[in-house]
Design a protein around this motif. Sequence first.
Motif, PDB file in Angstrom:
ATOM      1  N   LEU A   1       0.816  -1.219   0.000  1.00  0.00           N
ATOM      2  CA  LEU A   1       0.000   0.000   0.000  1.00  0.00           C
ATOM      3  C   LEU A   1       0.851   1.272   0.000  1.00  0.00           C
ATOM      4  CD1 LEU A   1      -2.856  -1.013   2.470  1.00  0.00           C
ATOM      5  CD2 LEU A   1      -2.754  -1.209  -0.022  1.00  0.00           C
ATOM      6  N   PHE A   2       2.112   1.158  -0.306  1.00  0.00           N
ATOM      7  CA  PHE A   2       3.033   2.297  -0.393  1.00  0.00           C
ATOM      8  C   PHE A   2       2.833   2.937  -1.768  1.00  0.00           C
ATOM      9  CE2 PHE A   2       7.066   4.546  -0.301  1.00  0.00           C
ATOM     10  CZ  PHE A   2       7.328   4.721   1.052  1.00  0.00           C
ATOM     11  N   HIS A   3       1.940   3.937  -1.854  1.00  0.00           N
ATOM     12  CA  HIS A   3       1.535   4.455  -3.165  1.00  0.00           C
ATOM     13  C   HIS A   3       2.439   5.605  -3.622  1.00  0.00           C
ATOM     14  CE1 HIS A   3      -0.294   7.818  -1.080  1.00  0.00           C
ATOM     15  NE2 HIS A   3      -1.098   7.006  -0.405  1.00  0.00           N
ATOM     16  N   TYR A   4       2.067   6.238  -4.726  1.00  0.00           N
ATOM     17  CA  TYR A   4       2.919   7.254  -5.361  1.00  0.00           C
ATOM     18  C   TYR A   4       3.130   8.473  -4.464  1.00  0.00           C
ATOM     19  CZ  TYR A   4       4.994   9.664  -9.380  1.00  0.00           C
ATOM     20  OH  TYR A   4       5.863  10.295 -10.233  1.00  0.00           O
ATOM     21  N   GLY A   5       2.137   8.798  -3.649  1.00  0.00           N
ATOM     22  CA  GLY A   5       2.317   9.908  -2.718  1.00  0.00           C
ATOM     23  C   GLY A   5       3.427   9.630  -1.720  1.00  0.00           C
TER      24      GLY A   5
ATOM     25  N   LEU B   1      12.789   6.367  -7.831  1.00  0.00           N
ATOM     26  CA  LEU B   1      11.627   6.344  -6.948  1.00  0.00           C
ATOM     27  C   LEU B   1      10.338   6.631  -7.708  1.00  0.00           C
ATOM     28  CD1 LEU B   1      12.974   8.193  -3.780  1.00  0.00           C
ATOM     29  CD2 LEU B   1      11.988   5.894  -3.801  1.00  0.00           C
ATOM     30  N   LEU B   2      10.373   7.561  -8.643  1.00  0.00           N
ATOM     31  CA  LEU B   2       9.163   8.037  -9.310  1.00  0.00           C
ATOM     32  C   LEU B   2       8.914   7.364 -10.654  1.00  0.00           C
ATOM     33  CD1 LEU B   2       9.469  11.868  -8.555  1.00  0.00           C
ATOM     34  CD2 LEU B   2       8.432  10.062  -7.169  1.00  0.00           C
ATOM     35  N   MET B   3       9.859   6.549 -11.122  1.00  0.00           N
ATOM     36  CA  MET B   3       9.721   5.915 -12.443  1.00  0.00           C
ATOM     37  C   MET B   3       9.859   4.393 -12.347  1.00  0.00           C
ATOM     38  SD  MET B   3       9.099   8.252 -14.792  1.00  0.00           S
ATOM     39  CE  MET B   3       9.763   7.787 -16.387  1.00  0.00           C
ATOM     40  N   ALA B   4       9.242   3.815 -11.337  1.00  0.00           N
ATOM     41  CA  ALA B   4       9.128   2.357 -11.198  1.00  0.00           C
ATOM     42  C   ALA B   4      10.478   1.674 -11.142  1.00  0.00           C
ATOM     43  CB  ALA B   4       8.283   1.783 -12.336  1.00  0.00           C
TER      44      ALA B   4
ATOM     45  N   LYS C   1      -7.820   6.065  -3.029  1.00  0.00           N
ATOM     46  CA  LYS C   1      -6.886   5.845  -1.932  1.00  0.00           C
ATOM     47  C   LYS C   1      -5.487   5.495  -2.404  1.00  0.00           C
ATOM     48  CE  LYS C   1     -10.066   4.502   1.748  1.00  0.00           C
ATOM     49  NZ  LYS C   1     -10.361   3.492   2.789  1.00  0.00           N
ATOM     50  N   GLN C   2      -5.364   4.872  -3.568  1.00  0.00           N
ATOM     51  CA  GLN C   2      -4.072   4.356  -3.996  1.00  0.00           C
ATOM     52  C   GLN C   2      -3.523   4.992  -5.267  1.00  0.00           C
ATOM     53  OE1 GLN C   2      -3.179   2.902  -1.006  1.00  0.00           O
ATOM     54  NE2 GLN C   2      -1.930   1.677  -2.385  1.00  0.00           N
TER      55      GLN C   2
ATOM     56  N   ASP D   1      -1.045  -3.780 -11.476  1.00  0.00           N
ATOM     57  CA  ASP D   1      -1.241  -2.456 -10.893  1.00  0.00           C
ATOM     58  C   ASP D   1      -0.050  -2.142 -10.002  1.00  0.00           C
ATOM     59  OD1 ASP D   1      -2.150  -0.087  -9.851  1.00  0.00           O
ATOM     60  OD2 ASP D   1      -4.173  -0.835  -9.428  1.00  0.00           O
ATOM     61  N   LEU D   2       0.660  -1.057 -10.293  1.00  0.00           N
ATOM     62  CA  LEU D   2       1.804  -0.675  -9.476  1.00  0.00           C
ATOM     63  C   LEU D   2       1.381  -0.248  -8.078  1.00  0.00           C
ATOM     64  CD1 LEU D   2       3.978   1.363 -12.020  1.00  0.00           C
ATOM     65  CD2 LEU D   2       4.280  -0.994 -11.265  1.00  0.00           C
ATOM     66  N   PHE D   3       0.152   0.231  -7.937  1.00  0.00           N
ATOM     67  CA  PHE D   3      -0.361   0.676  -6.643  1.00  0.00           C
ATOM     68  C   PHE D   3      -1.734   0.041  -6.437  1.00  0.00           C
ATOM     69  CE2 PHE D   3       2.156   4.112  -8.588  1.00  0.00           C
ATOM     70  CZ  PHE D   3       3.250   4.070  -7.750  1.00  0.00           C
ATOM     71  N   PRO D   4      -1.752  -1.220  -6.011  1.00  0.00           N
ATOM     72  CA  PRO D   4      -3.012  -1.975  -5.961  1.00  0.00           C
ATOM     73  C   PRO D   4      -3.924  -1.502  -4.837  1.00  0.00           C
ATOM     74  CG  PRO D   4      -1.225  -3.247  -5.006  1.00  0.00           C
ATOM     75  CD  PRO D   4      -0.595  -2.015  -5.579  1.00  0.00           C
ATOM     76  N   SER D   5      -5.179  -1.877  -4.964  1.00  0.00           N
ATOM     77  CA  SER D   5      -6.170  -1.523  -3.956  1.00  0.00           C
ATOM     78  C   SER D   5      -6.068  -2.465  -2.771  1.00  0.00           C
ATOM     79  CB  SER D   5      -7.576  -1.601  -4.567  1.00  0.00           C
ATOM     80  OG  SER D   5      -7.870  -2.944  -4.926  1.00  0.00           O
ATOM     81  N   GLU D   6      -6.760  -2.104  -1.708  1.00  0.00           N
ATOM     82  CA  GLU D   6      -6.762  -2.949  -0.522  1.00  0.00           C
ATOM     83  C   GLU D   6      -7.437  -4.288  -0.801  1.00  0.00           C
ATOM     84  OE1 GLU D   6      -8.585  -0.571   2.461  1.00  0.00           O
ATOM     85  OE2 GLU D   6      -6.778   0.618   2.835  1.00  0.00           O
ATOM     86  N   GLU D   7      -8.457  -4.289  -1.680  1.00  0.00           N
ATOM     87  CA  GLU D   7      -9.109  -5.553  -2.024  1.00  0.00           C
ATOM     88  C   GLU D   7      -8.131  -6.495  -2.717  1.00  0.00           C
ATOM     89  OE1 GLU D   7     -10.238  -2.595  -2.678  1.00  0.00           O
ATOM     90  OE2 GLU D   7     -12.379  -2.407  -2.286  1.00  0.00           O
TER      91      GLU D   7
END
Length: 740
Positions: free
Chosen positions: A118-122, A218-221, A317-318, A340-346
Amino acid sequence: MSLSVRLERGSQTFTLNGQPLARGGEATIYEVPGQPSLVAKVYHQPTADHAAKVAAMIAAPPSDPMAGRGHVSIAWPLDRLLDAAAPRFLGYVMPRVDKVRPILEFYNPASRLELCPLFHYGYLLRTARNLAAAVRAIHERGYVIGDLNESNALVSNMALVTLVDTDSFQVPGSQQVFRCPVGKPEYTPPELQGARFADFDRGPEHDAFALAILIFQLLMAGIHPFAGRYIDVGEPGGLSERISAGHWPYALRRRVPYAPNPHAPPFETLPPRVQELMRRCFEDGHARSALRPDAAAWYECLLESEKEMVACPARPKQHVFHRQLKACPWCALAARQGRDLFPSEEDVQAGRVGVRPAPAKATEVVQVALAPAPMARDLPGREVPVTAVATASRSGPVAAPPPLPRRPSDLDPPSSRPSDLAPSRDMPASAPQLSWPSGPVTVPRDEPIVLDFDPPPSRRRLPWHWVAGAAAGVLVLGVVLALVFSGGWPPNLEQKAQVVPNKKGPPEKAGPPPSRLFPNGQVRFLSELPEFDVRPGEWPFKKGDIGDGKPIKVGGVPSPHGLGMHPPMATFRNPPYAAVKYRLEKEAELLKATVAVDDSTQWCWSPATFTVLGDGKELWKSGEIAHNHARSQECQVVVKGVDVLELRVQVLNGNKGVHAVWVEPRVLQKFDSPDLPGKEEAPKQKDGGKAAGPGELGVELAALLKEAAQVAEWQVANKLVPQEIRDRRAALRHREGLPP
């Protein structure tokens, strides 16, 4: 192993007999008994240099940007460790940092999805900003990291950063500079590729290159900025060769044989300010290291970029991205790449993180440019919205997913709200960074998601340089029309030809009277003046040659009145310089010269900078001059009212091969004094004080109008600062004989 040690300043004695926490090629890390917040680093073979370097570090620690907030950003030595039985240096103690991992495990999507999904782009943006804050604190104290890479920057699951292995930093001591003798080629700037690091001092501009690479990853995968797809013939080079050649795949002003890595997000995904600093570092800063953004510039850029992030209506959220983009780039990448690089909690709860179905046939991933949406950054008096606005949904609202139950681990999943991110030095912990939807978000199925940021056209404000250029153009046009209607321009050549020869012409403009500085003319070479306070560099100060009897030549043209000033070797704290002074006695108004490296220069270890001072005040400073890129630069400095003129030359690091010269340096008695032949020579005078050729008044006015137009053009093209504009206008008014 059992080792009895004591602290040098605290005089506390204890025994290190437990299992080591870590072991490296140079030292071993132990727990400190009774001090859970400390660890001890014991060198395998401690030396006198180790002892002196650690002592210098303890005497002048940097200011930790997270001091007082329960986190250590810089694992700095706190006290030296001595042998309890004899005053022998063994190592040092430093703060202990737990629940952190190398930054590599966060910018690499595979490891991040496994350890902290859950460590997203923000969070990645905040990690980059905290990294810049720590590097800035190091530089502010006069230290250089030297070997900044993916292994000595540690990150927590709350985006907190800690710099470790600080005893390998470059440290200035009272007697010497303790250099950083190591470095990784993939984080080394082009000017240091293949060099032996222990032979010279490094500067903050070298750290700036490595810092930009880590921020890019960090910002480019996790993609290295110089890792691209080879599109030329032959074999591609390694990262070191690409860095040396400046083959950055995203370059705009030069052709490179590499296209962007197809697995990286589109470059337009980066916030616009981040894109600009990346170009300054890897494109403009390739040949001129001084153009690279420093850590402070990165900190401010990332701070502003965080404020401009918005949430995806589909996954608020993500999925976060810059407000300039029309749609969520992470949804597009997930659909195109199959994960998905930033997946959902589900997805995390269902175990679908990191799963990517294998395609039936391997196909090349094609990068799609993201179209930017208009921004309201120039609109006064209006708060820029920071949340996406979607049209009404025919499918109804989609509720936010339930929170994922926490499981105890070394890296718990972080909260999905950016306001929970750990603060940096300049931001209170309670200040939210992004505005996120707190309730249900409607998602249209058939209509595109558009960010509503376009301001009304009638309220947009033009950039200042457009207004200044337009005003200058109107002024020039007005002067031309006034002259045309008055009959003064263009010149009537037939009317001039009918002038009676015996008619008295306009009075001749008399030149300034002779003076002590200008006894025989209105121009004087500095080599003809007596110098004083000469500060030689590597070679003695020379006139007309660079040393060993070699005449000064630049571009094959000799300079008999040139000055040779080979600078000395630079040191860390105060780079020395070669200098010479002259007494002008406030009789000159203009200095002209060309600063350059002599033709004999084949390679420079470090570029040189030339400086002109008047009565101790800096009047002009060149860019970086070196044989490898910019070889020369014109110098024209106003010295009106200056008594003591000083010329300086210095280098940033090593001075090998820097044969710095001042080509034909000279002072002019007046701004419009006749210069050397071929150097904007004034019109020659005929008998009777009339200039050669017809229409002298029209020619002079045309020249003044041309210069005024050039001023307006320079304002737009070169974005001159107001002081430069005022200096230029003052020179023009002086030429017209008008008061300042």
